[in-house]
Design an enzyme around this catalytic site. Sequence first.
Site, PDB file in Angstrom:
ATOM      1  N   LYS A  13       0.822  -1.116  -0.130  1.00  0.00           N
ATOM      2  CA  LYS A  13       0.013   0.029  -0.152  1.00  0.00           C
ATOM      3  C   LYS A  13       0.925   1.174  -0.097  1.00  0.00           C
ATOM      4  O   LYS A  13       0.519   2.187  -0.896  1.00  0.00           O
ATOM      5  CB  LYS A  13      -0.815  -0.030   1.406  1.00  0.00           C
ATOM      6  N   ARG A  88      -7.500   4.351  10.900  1.00  0.00           N
ATOM      7  CA  ARG A  88      -6.946   3.050  11.313  1.00  0.00           C
ATOM      8  C   ARG A  88      -8.167   2.522  12.337  1.00  0.00           C
ATOM      9  O   ARG A  88      -8.206   1.070  12.376  1.00  0.00           O
ATOM     10  CB  ARG A  88      -5.676   3.000  11.847  1.00  0.00           C
ATOM     11  N   ARG A 126      12.693 -10.782   6.150  1.00  0.00           N
ATOM     12  CA  ARG A 126      13.245  -9.581   6.156  1.00  0.00           C
ATOM     13  C   ARG A 126      14.631  -9.664   6.949  1.00  0.00           C
ATOM     14  O   ARG A 126      14.389 -10.021   8.265  1.00  0.00           O
ATOM     15  CB  ARG A 126      12.686  -8.512   6.628  1.00  0.00           C
ATOM     16  N   ARG A 159      15.506  -8.507  12.838  1.00  0.00           N
ATOM     17  CA  ARG A 159      14.920  -7.791  13.931  1.00  0.00           C
ATOM     18  C   ARG A 159      13.919  -8.662  14.806  1.00  0.00           C
ATOM     19  O   ARG A 159      13.117  -9.456  13.790  1.00  0.00           O
ATOM     20  CB  ARG A 159      14.474  -6.658  13.647  1.00  0.00           C
ATOM     21  N   ARG A 170       1.389  -8.728  14.860  1.00  0.00           N
ATOM     22  CA  ARG A 170       0.866  -7.462  14.340  1.00  0.00           C
ATOM     23  C   ARG A 170      -0.242  -7.647  13.265  1.00  0.00           C
ATOM     24  O   ARG A 170      -1.094  -6.633  13.296  1.00  0.00           O
ATOM     25  CB  ARG A 170       2.188  -7.135  13.492  1.00  0.00           C
TER      26      ARG A 170
END
Length: 212
Positions: A13, A88, A126, A159, A170
């Site tokens: 997005k 949100r 990642r 991370r 999340r």
Amino acid sequence: MKIILMGPPGSGKGTQASYIASFAGVNSVSSGDLFRDNLARDTELGRLAKTYMDQGKYVPDNVTIDMVMSWIEAPANKEGFVLDGFPRTLMQAEALDDRLSELGGVDKVILFNVPEVELVKRLSGRILCRKCQMPFHKEFSPPKNDGECDKCGGELFQRDDDTEVVVRKRLKVYTEETDPVVDWYRKTTNIVEIDGSQEIRDVEASLNEALR
Ligand SMILES: [Zn+2]
């Protein structure tokens, strides 16, 4: 064109926000941009937000909404804009709608859909270089040598935020917060759903169609 972009982290997005903005000839902004801008300019709202952030608390909806509205009310954005990732929560959406009623409300909500399994793959792959912070992706842009930075030879690590467990958490929080917002826009606005798992060229073609 007053456009709202919605979609989970990893849906692409953010990348599409500037594409849509230039297509529609308007500016785009994310709530992160607005926080950084208000902090950098040391505005009253920025200082207020900082008092919450310094205490490790969430910035209240009304502060965020005021930041968004002061951006929207600027002459350059009044006629049209792209909001990336705002509202949100349902409360933010209702407040935005209320404050926008004088400007004619929102024209279009674009919702990026990507299956959870794909989002987890994108977000949990990642890895970063410990030395120079160069980003890699285990699947989509792997380093030449396993565990080693192409640029400086430093050690690659993941991370905590990017581990699968945290990524799933999340995404769950995101869904819980935004499902009511999506339902609400389905009832009140023109909502277009885009398959964000397509190739980027096909995503853009779907967007062109949606924006016509
Ligand atoms: Zn490196």
